[in-house]
Design a protein around this motif. Structure first.
Motif, short mmCIF file in Angstrom:
data_model
loop_
_atom_site.label_atom_id
_atom_site.label_comp_id
_atom_site.label_asym_id
_atom_site.label_seq_id
_atom_site.Cartn_x
_atom_site.Cartn_y
_atom_site.Cartn_z
N UNK A 272 -12.92 21.89 14.92
CA UNK A 272 -12.77 21.27 13.60
C UNK A 272 -11.31 20.89 13.36
N UNK A 273 -11.10 19.67 12.90
CA UNK A 273 -9.74 19.20 12.59
C UNK A 273 -9.18 19.99 11.42
N UNK A 274 -7.86 20.05 11.33
CA UNK A 274 -7.19 20.83 10.27
C UNK A 274 -7.57 20.35 8.87
N UNK A 275 -7.97 19.06 8.76
CA UNK A 275 -8.39 18.52 7.46
C UNK A 275 -9.77 19.01 7.08
N UNK A 276 -10.53 19.45 8.05
CA UNK A 276 -11.88 19.90 7.79
C UNK A 276 -12.88 18.77 7.64
N UNK B 117 -4.92 30.17 18.83
CA UNK B 117 -5.25 31.13 17.78
C UNK B 117 -5.30 30.41 16.43
N UNK B 118 -6.34 30.73 15.65
CA UNK B 118 -6.50 30.18 14.31
C UNK B 118 -7.29 28.90 14.25
N UNK B 119 -7.62 28.29 15.39
CA UNK B 119 -8.42 27.07 15.37
C UNK B 119 -9.86 27.41 15.02
N UNK B 120 -10.49 26.41 14.32
CA UNK B 120 -11.88 26.59 13.91
C UNK B 120 -12.81 25.85 14.86
N UNK B 121 -13.93 26.53 15.20
CA UNK B 121 -14.86 25.98 16.19
C UNK B 121 -16.27 26.09 15.63
N UNK C 67 -17.74 13.08 18.49
CA UNK C 67 -17.08 13.37 17.22
C UNK C 67 -18.15 13.61 16.16
N UNK C 68 -17.90 14.59 15.32
CA UNK C 68 -18.81 14.90 14.23
C UNK C 68 -18.07 14.70 12.91
N UNK C 69 -18.67 13.88 12.03
CA UNK C 69 -18.12 13.70 10.69
C UNK C 69 -18.78 14.71 9.78
N UNK C 70 -17.97 15.56 9.17
CA UNK C 70 -18.49 16.66 8.36
C UNK C 70 -18.58 16.24 6.91
N UNK C 71 -19.79 16.24 6.38
CA UNK C 71 -20.01 15.82 4.98
C UNK C 71 -19.99 17.05 4.08
#
Length: 416
Positions: free
Chosen positions: A365-369, A395-399, A412-416
Protein backbone atom coordinates in the motif's frame (compact mmCIF):
# COMPACT_ATOMS: atom_id res chain seq x y z
CA UNK A 1 5.93 50.19 -55.31
CA UNK A 2 4.77 47.16 -53.19
CA UNK A 3 2.17 47.61 -50.54
CA UNK A 4 3.01 46.13 -47.04
CA UNK A 5 0.40 43.65 -45.85
CA UNK A 6 -0.12 43.61 -42.12
CA UNK A 7 -0.55 40.21 -40.33
CA UNK A 8 -3.82 39.70 -38.62
CA UNK A 9 -3.63 39.36 -34.87
CA UNK A 10 -5.62 36.73 -32.82
CA UNK A 11 -6.20 32.95 -32.86
CA UNK A 12 -6.45 31.41 -36.24
CA UNK A 13 -7.89 27.95 -37.14
CA UNK A 14 -4.46 26.40 -37.60
CA UNK A 15 -3.55 27.41 -34.06
CA UNK A 16 -6.61 25.62 -32.76
CA UNK A 17 -5.65 22.51 -34.68
CA UNK A 18 -2.11 22.49 -33.24
CA UNK A 19 -3.29 22.99 -29.69
CA UNK A 20 -5.87 20.24 -30.10
CA UNK A 21 -3.22 17.84 -31.37
CA UNK A 22 -0.92 18.63 -28.44
CA UNK A 23 -3.71 18.14 -25.89
CA UNK A 24 -4.71 14.87 -27.55
CA UNK A 25 -1.10 13.68 -27.39
CA UNK A 26 -0.79 14.60 -23.70
CA UNK A 27 -4.07 12.87 -22.93
CA UNK A 28 -2.85 9.75 -24.69
CA UNK A 29 0.40 9.79 -22.67
CA UNK A 30 -1.51 10.29 -19.41
CA UNK A 31 -3.91 7.51 -20.31
CA UNK A 32 -1.03 5.14 -20.87
CA UNK A 33 0.77 6.21 -17.72
CA UNK A 34 -2.13 6.41 -15.31
CA UNK A 35 -5.20 4.75 -16.74
CA UNK A 36 -4.08 1.36 -18.05
CA UNK A 37 -7.27 -0.63 -17.47
CA UNK A 38 -5.47 -3.91 -18.17
CA UNK A 39 -3.20 -3.66 -15.07
CA UNK A 40 -5.24 -1.52 -12.68
CA UNK A 41 -8.23 -2.64 -10.64
CA UNK A 42 -10.50 -0.76 -8.29
CA UNK A 43 -11.19 -2.57 -4.99
CA UNK A 44 -13.02 -1.72 -1.79
CA UNK A 45 -10.50 -1.01 0.93
CA UNK A 46 -12.87 -1.99 3.74
CA UNK A 47 -13.01 -5.57 2.46
CA UNK A 48 -9.22 -6.01 2.55
CA UNK A 49 -6.92 -7.08 5.34
CA UNK A 50 -3.96 -4.72 5.54
CA UNK A 51 -1.03 -5.59 7.82
CA UNK A 52 2.09 -3.65 8.81
CA UNK A 53 5.59 -5.09 8.82
CA UNK A 54 7.43 -4.98 12.16
CA UNK A 55 10.98 -5.63 13.30
CA UNK A 56 10.84 -8.14 16.16
CA UNK A 57 11.92 -11.56 17.44
CA UNK A 58 10.92 -14.40 15.14
CA UNK A 59 9.95 -17.52 17.10
CA UNK A 60 10.75 -20.47 14.86
CA UNK A 61 8.00 -22.98 15.70
CA UNK A 62 4.99 -24.72 14.20
CA UNK A 63 1.63 -25.48 15.79
CA UNK A 64 0.46 -29.06 15.42
CA UNK A 65 -2.34 -31.15 16.84
CA UNK A 66 -1.25 -34.31 18.65
CA UNK A 67 -3.20 -37.39 19.71
CA UNK A 68 -2.33 -39.18 22.96
CA UNK A 69 -1.54 -42.87 22.44
CA UNK A 70 -0.08 -45.64 24.65
CA UNK A 71 3.72 -45.74 24.66
CA UNK A 72 3.49 -49.10 22.87
CA UNK A 73 0.82 -51.45 21.56
CA UNK A 74 1.01 -55.23 21.20
CA UNK A 75 -1.29 -56.65 18.55
CA UNK A 76 -2.96 -59.97 19.30
CA UNK A 77 -3.48 -62.44 16.43
CA UNK A 78 -5.13 -65.87 16.52
CA UNK A 79 -2.54 -68.68 16.49
CA UNK A 80 -5.36 -71.09 15.63
CA UNK A 81 -8.64 -70.52 13.82
CA UNK A 82 -11.96 -71.43 15.31
CA UNK A 83 -15.40 -70.34 16.45
CA UNK A 84 -15.63 -67.99 19.43
CA UNK A 85 -16.96 -70.09 22.28
CA UNK A 86 -16.61 -67.72 25.23
CA UNK A 87 -15.39 -64.15 25.90
CA UNK A 88 -13.88 -63.86 29.37
CA UNK A 89 -12.52 -60.27 29.34
CA UNK A 90 -14.27 -57.27 27.81
CA UNK A 91 -12.63 -54.49 25.81
CA UNK A 92 -11.22 -51.72 28.00
CA UNK A 93 -10.40 -54.03 30.90
CA UNK A 94 -6.93 -54.26 32.40
CA UNK A 95 -5.18 -57.60 31.80
CA UNK A 96 -2.13 -59.43 33.09
CA UNK A 97 0.24 -61.43 30.94
CA UNK A 98 -1.23 -64.91 30.44
CA UNK A 99 -4.86 -63.98 31.20
CA UNK A 100 -7.30 -65.87 28.94
CA UNK A 101 -9.23 -63.27 26.95
CA UNK A 102 -11.45 -65.61 24.95
CA UNK A 103 -11.83 -69.29 24.04
CA UNK A 104 -12.15 -70.74 20.56
CA UNK A 105 -13.55 -74.07 19.37
CA UNK A 106 -12.06 -76.02 16.45
CA UNK A 107 -13.63 -79.44 15.81
CA UNK A 108 -11.31 -80.17 12.89
CA UNK A 109 -8.34 -79.74 15.19
CA UNK A 110 -9.95 -82.05 17.75
CA UNK A 111 -10.29 -84.70 15.00
CA UNK A 112 -6.63 -84.32 14.03
CA UNK A 113 -5.57 -84.82 17.63
CA UNK A 114 -7.77 -87.91 17.94
CA UNK A 115 -6.16 -89.40 14.82
CA UNK A 116 -2.70 -88.56 16.19
CA UNK A 117 -3.52 -90.27 19.47
CA UNK A 118 -4.80 -93.34 17.61
CA UNK A 119 -1.70 -93.54 15.43
CA UNK A 120 0.50 -93.13 18.48
CA UNK A 121 -1.27 -95.99 20.27
CA UNK A 122 -0.83 -98.22 17.19
CA UNK A 123 2.85 -97.35 16.97
CA UNK A 124 3.31 -98.08 20.68
CA UNK A 125 1.65 -101.48 20.22
CA UNK A 126 3.90 -102.19 17.22
CA UNK A 127 6.93 -101.34 19.31
CA UNK A 128 5.85 -103.61 22.17
CA UNK A 129 5.07 -106.45 19.77
CA UNK A 130 8.42 -106.03 18.02
CA UNK A 131 10.19 -106.09 21.36
CA UNK A 132 8.30 -109.28 22.34
CA UNK A 133 9.10 -110.93 19.03
CA UNK A 134 12.74 -109.92 19.30
CA UNK A 135 12.99 -111.31 22.83
CA UNK A 136 11.35 -114.57 21.77
CA UNK A 137 13.61 -114.90 18.78
CA UNK A 138 16.66 -113.99 20.86
CA UNK A 139 15.81 -116.71 23.37
CA UNK A 140 15.22 -119.20 20.55
CA UNK A 141 18.53 -118.26 18.98
CA UNK A 142 20.35 -118.70 22.30
CA UNK A 143 18.82 -122.15 22.70
CA UNK A 144 19.82 -123.09 19.17
CA UNK A 145 23.31 -121.76 19.81
CA UNK A 146 23.61 -123.79 23.03
CA UNK A 147 22.41 -126.89 21.25
CA UNK A 148 24.89 -126.44 18.40
CA UNK A 149 27.69 -125.84 20.92
CA UNK A 150 26.71 -129.00 22.78
CA UNK A 151 26.69 -131.03 19.57
CA UNK A 152 30.07 -129.57 18.62
CA UNK A 153 31.62 -130.68 21.90
CA UNK A 154 30.20 -134.19 21.48
CA UNK A 155 31.42 -134.42 17.91
CA UNK A 156 34.87 -133.14 18.88
CA UNK A 157 35.20 -135.59 21.75
CA UNK A 158 34.12 -138.50 19.57
CA UNK A 159 36.48 -137.39 16.81
CA UNK A 160 39.43 -137.22 19.18
CA UNK A 161 38.58 -140.66 20.64
CA UNK A 162 38.20 -142.24 17.22
CA UNK A 163 41.37 -140.59 16.03
CA UNK A 164 43.37 -142.24 18.85
CA UNK A 165 41.67 -145.61 18.21
CA UNK A 166 42.29 -145.33 14.51
CA UNK A 167 45.94 -144.56 15.15
CA UNK A 168 46.18 -147.76 17.21
CA UNK A 169 44.27 -149.59 14.45
CA UNK A 170 41.50 -150.52 16.83
CA UNK A 171 38.67 -149.20 14.57
CA UNK A 172 37.99 -149.18 10.91
CA UNK A 173 38.90 -146.20 8.79
CA UNK A 174 35.23 -145.67 7.85
CA UNK A 175 34.21 -145.09 11.44
CA UNK A 176 37.03 -142.59 11.87
CA UNK A 177 36.00 -140.71 8.72
CA UNK A 178 32.38 -140.53 9.91
CA UNK A 179 33.49 -139.11 13.25
CA UNK A 180 35.69 -136.56 11.49
CA UNK A 181 32.87 -135.49 9.13
CA UNK A 182 30.41 -135.20 12.02
CA UNK A 183 32.88 -132.99 13.88
CA UNK A 184 33.35 -130.72 10.85
CA UNK A 185 29.56 -130.50 10.35
CA UNK A 186 29.06 -129.57 13.99
CA UNK A 187 31.69 -126.82 13.66
CA UNK A 188 29.98 -125.34 10.61
CA UNK A 189 26.54 -125.64 12.14
CA UNK A 190 27.74 -123.83 15.26
CA UNK A 191 29.27 -121.02 13.18
CA UNK A 192 26.01 -120.64 11.23
CA UNK A 193 24.00 -120.45 14.44
CA UNK A 194 26.35 -117.81 15.87
CA UNK A 195 26.08 -115.73 12.67
CA UNK A 196 22.29 -116.02 12.61
CA UNK A 197 21.93 -114.98 16.25
CA UNK A 198 24.17 -111.97 15.63
CA UNK A 199 22.26 -110.91 12.50
CA UNK A 200 18.90 -111.36 14.19
CA UNK A 201 20.11 -109.20 17.07
CA UNK A 202 21.31 -106.44 14.73
CA UNK A 203 18.11 -106.53 12.69
CA UNK A 204 15.84 -106.46 15.70
CA UNK A 205 17.86 -103.73 17.38
CA UNK A 206 17.67 -101.56 14.22
CA UNK A 207 13.92 -102.15 13.92
CA UNK A 208 13.38 -101.19 17.55
CA UNK A 209 15.48 -98.05 17.15
CA UNK A 210 13.45 -97.02 14.11
CA UNK A 211 10.22 -97.66 15.96
CA UNK A 212 11.46 -95.68 18.96
CA UNK A 213 12.36 -92.74 16.71
CA UNK A 214 8.97 -92.89 15.00
CA UNK A 215 7.30 -93.06 18.37
CA UNK A 216 9.26 -90.02 19.61
CA UNK A 217 8.29 -88.04 16.50
CA UNK A 218 4.66 -88.97 16.93
CA UNK A 219 4.78 -87.93 20.58
CA UNK A 220 6.34 -84.64 19.54
CA UNK A 221 3.65 -84.16 16.90
CA UNK A 222 0.96 -84.96 19.43
CA UNK A 223 2.55 -82.52 21.88
CA UNK A 224 2.43 -79.80 19.22
CA UNK A 225 -1.20 -80.70 18.59
CA UNK A 226 -1.91 -80.29 22.30
CA UNK A 227 -0.20 -76.90 22.12
CA UNK A 228 -2.54 -76.00 19.26
CA UNK A 229 -5.44 -76.95 21.50
CA UNK A 230 -3.99 -74.70 24.19
CA UNK A 231 -3.70 -71.89 21.62
CA UNK A 232 -7.48 -71.95 21.30
CA UNK A 233 -7.32 -70.11 24.62
CA UNK A 234 -6.36 -66.63 23.42
CA UNK A 235 -4.17 -65.06 26.12
CA UNK A 236 -2.83 -61.60 26.87
CA UNK A 237 0.83 -61.37 25.73
CA UNK A 238 1.69 -58.54 28.15
CA UNK A 239 0.29 -56.47 31.00
CA UNK A 240 -1.89 -53.58 29.84
CA UNK A 241 -5.34 -52.52 28.74
CA UNK A 242 -7.35 -54.60 26.28
CA UNK A 243 -8.45 -52.60 23.25
CA UNK A 244 -10.01 -53.08 19.80
CA UNK A 245 -11.46 -56.51 20.65
CA UNK A 246 -12.98 -57.81 17.41
CA UNK A 247 -14.86 -60.92 18.54
CA UNK A 248 -18.43 -62.00 19.21
CA UNK A 249 -19.85 -65.30 20.49
CA UNK A 250 -20.20 -67.66 17.53
CA UNK A 251 -18.01 -65.61 15.19
CA UNK A 252 -15.53 -67.58 13.08
CA UNK A 253 -11.93 -66.43 13.56
CA UNK A 254 -9.33 -67.33 10.93
CA UNK A 255 -5.82 -68.46 11.74
CA UNK A 256 -3.55 -65.39 11.93
CA UNK A 257 -6.50 -63.00 12.06
CA UNK A 258 -6.11 -59.89 14.22
CA UNK A 259 -8.36 -60.18 17.28
CA UNK A 260 -7.39 -57.37 19.64
CA UNK A 261 -4.58 -55.21 20.92
CA UNK A 262 -3.10 -54.66 24.37
CA UNK A 263 -2.10 -51.08 25.14
CA UNK A 264 0.85 -50.65 27.49
CA UNK A 265 -0.15 -47.82 29.82
CA UNK A 266 3.06 -47.49 31.81
CA UNK A 267 3.66 -44.34 29.75
CA UNK A 268 2.17 -42.36 26.85
CA UNK A 269 3.30 -40.78 23.60
CA UNK A 270 1.77 -38.14 21.33
CA UNK A 271 1.28 -38.88 17.63
CA UNK A 272 0.99 -36.10 15.07
CA UNK A 273 1.43 -35.34 11.38
CA UNK A 274 3.50 -32.52 9.85
CA UNK A 275 3.33 -30.91 6.41
CA UNK A 276 6.01 -32.20 4.05
CA UNK A 277 7.22 -28.59 3.68
CA UNK A 278 9.08 -29.16 6.98
CA UNK A 279 10.68 -32.48 6.01
CA UNK A 280 14.25 -31.15 6.20
CA UNK A 281 13.69 -29.32 9.49
CA UNK A 282 11.94 -31.95 11.59
CA UNK A 283 14.54 -34.06 13.37
CA UNK A 284 14.67 -36.31 16.40
CA UNK A 285 15.34 -34.41 19.61
CA UNK A 286 13.35 -31.24 18.88
CA UNK A 287 11.37 -29.91 21.84
CA UNK A 288 7.98 -28.32 22.25
CA UNK A 289 5.30 -27.33 24.72
CA UNK A 290 1.53 -27.44 25.14
CA UNK A 291 -0.88 -25.88 27.60
CA UNK A 292 -3.29 -27.89 29.74
CA UNK A 293 -5.26 -26.26 32.53
CA UNK A 294 -3.02 -23.16 32.55
CA UNK A 295 0.02 -25.40 33.04
CA UNK A 296 2.76 -25.79 30.42
CA UNK A 297 4.10 -29.28 29.72
CA UNK A 298 7.23 -30.17 27.74
CA UNK A 299 7.60 -32.77 25.01
CA UNK A 300 10.53 -34.17 22.99
CA UNK A 301 10.41 -35.49 19.44
CA UNK A 302 11.30 -39.20 19.64
CA UNK A 303 10.70 -40.61 16.16
CA UNK A 304 10.21 -39.29 12.61
CA UNK A 305 8.55 -41.65 10.13
CA UNK A 306 10.05 -41.44 6.62
CA UNK A 307 6.89 -42.19 4.64
CA UNK A 308 4.90 -39.22 3.28
CA UNK A 309 1.17 -39.68 2.68
CA UNK A 310 -1.12 -37.03 1.22
CA UNK A 311 1.53 -34.37 1.77
CA UNK A 312 2.15 -35.19 5.45
CA UNK A 313 4.48 -37.39 7.47
CA UNK A 314 4.04 -38.86 10.94
CA UNK A 315 6.01 -38.12 14.12
CA UNK A 316 6.00 -39.49 17.69
CA UNK A 317 6.68 -37.31 20.75
CA UNK A 318 7.16 -38.22 24.41
CA UNK A 319 6.83 -36.22 27.60
CA UNK A 320 10.07 -34.66 28.81
CA UNK A 321 8.80 -34.03 32.33
CA UNK A 322 5.52 -34.14 34.19
CA UNK A 323 2.36 -35.35 32.46
CA UNK A 324 -1.20 -34.03 32.94
CA UNK A 325 -2.94 -35.80 35.81
CA UNK A 326 -6.03 -36.68 33.79
CA UNK A 327 -4.22 -37.90 30.69
CA UNK A 328 -6.18 -40.44 28.63
CA UNK A 329 -5.67 -42.24 25.35
CA UNK A 330 -7.36 -40.33 22.54
CA UNK A 331 -6.98 -36.84 24.01
CA UNK A 332 -5.92 -34.02 21.64
CA UNK A 333 -3.19 -31.54 22.56
CA UNK A 334 -2.20 -28.44 20.55
CA UNK A 335 1.59 -28.33 20.55
CA UNK A 336 4.13 -25.65 19.72
CA UNK A 337 7.06 -27.57 18.25
CA UNK A 338 10.21 -25.45 18.37
CA UNK A 339 12.29 -25.66 15.18
CA UNK A 340 15.04 -23.24 16.19
CA UNK A 341 16.09 -20.41 18.53
CA UNK A 342 14.34 -16.97 18.28
CA UNK A 343 16.09 -14.51 15.92
CA UNK A 344 15.67 -10.80 15.10
CA UNK A 345 13.81 -10.39 11.80
CA UNK A 346 11.37 -8.31 9.75
CA UNK A 347 7.95 -9.87 10.26
CA UNK A 348 4.76 -9.85 8.20
CA UNK A 349 1.54 -11.29 9.66
CA UNK A 350 0.32 -14.44 7.95
CA UNK A 351 -2.53 -14.19 5.48
CA UNK A 352 -4.39 -15.89 2.66
CA UNK A 353 -2.28 -14.09 0.02
CA UNK A 354 0.41 -16.77 0.40
CA UNK A 355 -1.81 -19.36 -1.28
CA UNK A 356 -2.20 -17.10 -4.31
CA UNK A 357 1.41 -15.96 -4.73
CA UNK A 358 3.43 -18.67 -3.03
CA UNK A 359 5.18 -15.84 -1.18
CA UNK A 360 6.83 -14.55 -4.37
CA UNK A 361 5.16 -11.10 -4.36
CA UNK A 362 2.71 -8.92 -2.46
CA UNK A 363 0.60 -5.77 -2.91
CA UNK A 364 2.27 -2.92 -0.97
CA UNK A 365 0.00 0.00 0.00
CA UNK A 366 1.29 3.45 -0.95
CA UNK A 367 1.92 5.93 1.88
CA UNK A 368 -1.14 7.91 0.72
CA UNK A 369 -3.32 4.88 1.24
CA UNK A 370 -4.99 5.48 -2.14
CA UNK A 371 -3.49 2.57 -4.09
CA UNK A 372 -1.31 -0.53 -3.79
CA UNK A 373 1.26 -1.89 -6.23
CA UNK A 374 2.69 -5.32 -6.82
CA UNK A 375 6.20 -5.90 -5.46
CA UNK A 376 8.48 -8.96 -5.44
CA UNK A 377 9.51 -10.22 -1.99
CA UNK A 378 11.49 -13.08 -0.53
CA UNK A 379 10.01 -14.96 2.41
CA UNK A 380 12.13 -17.16 4.68
CA UNK A 381 10.79 -19.10 7.64
CA UNK A 382 7.23 -18.99 8.89
CA UNK A 383 5.36 -19.78 12.05
CA UNK A 384 1.60 -19.85 12.79
CA UNK A 385 1.56 -16.01 13.16
CA UNK A 386 4.27 -14.48 10.98
CA UNK A 387 6.38 -14.77 7.86
CA UNK A 388 10.06 -13.87 8.02
CA UNK A 389 10.75 -11.27 5.30
CA UNK A 390 14.24 -11.53 3.82
CA UNK A 391 13.95 -9.07 0.91
CA UNK A 392 11.52 -6.61 -0.70
CA UNK A 393 9.93 -4.82 2.29
CA UNK A 394 10.89 -2.27 4.91
CA UNK A 395 9.78 -1.88 8.50
CA UNK A 396 6.45 -0.05 8.81
CA UNK A 397 5.25 -0.71 5.26
CA UNK A 398 1.65 -1.80 4.82
CA UNK A 399 0.82 -4.94 2.85
CA UNK A 400 -2.48 -6.43 1.74
CA UNK A 401 -2.46 -9.90 3.35
CA UNK A 402 -5.97 -11.08 2.46
CA UNK A 403 -6.79 -13.33 -0.51
CA UNK A 404 -5.58 -12.20 -3.97
CA UNK A 405 -7.65 -14.50 -6.15
CA UNK A 406 -10.14 -11.75 -7.12
CA UNK A 407 -7.37 -9.40 -8.32
CA UNK A 408 -6.31 -11.43 -11.33
CA UNK A 409 -3.10 -10.19 -12.97
CA UNK A 410 -3.51 -6.56 -11.89
CA UNK A 411 -0.27 -4.72 -11.14
CA UNK A 412 -2.02 -1.89 -9.30
CA UNK A 413 -5.03 -1.69 -7.02
CA UNK A 414 -6.99 1.52 -6.57
CA UNK A 415 -8.35 1.58 -3.03
CA UNK A 416 -11.80 3.12 -2.71
Amino acid sequence: MDTKIEKKKGIRPKHIAIVSAVLLFLYFIGYIAFSDSGSTLKVEKDKLTISTTVQDKFNDYISISGLVQPISTVYLDAYEGGRVLEILIEEGSMVKEGDVILKLENRELYGQILNSETNLAIKQNDLRQTQINFESKRIGGQKSLLESEFQLKKAKRKFEQYKALYTDELIAGEEFLQAEESYELAQKNHEVNKFQVKQDSLLSTGSIKDLVKDLARMKQTLGMAYERIENLNVKAPIDGQLGMLDAEIGKQIGRGQSIAQVNVLTDFKIESTVDEHYTDRIKKGLTGTFERGDISFGITLKKVYPEVREGKFKIDMVFSGEKPNNIRTGQNYYIKLQLGAPTEALLLPRGAFFQSTGGQWVYVVHSTGEFAVKRSVKIGKQNPKYYEILEGLQEGEQVITSDYDAFGESDKLLLK
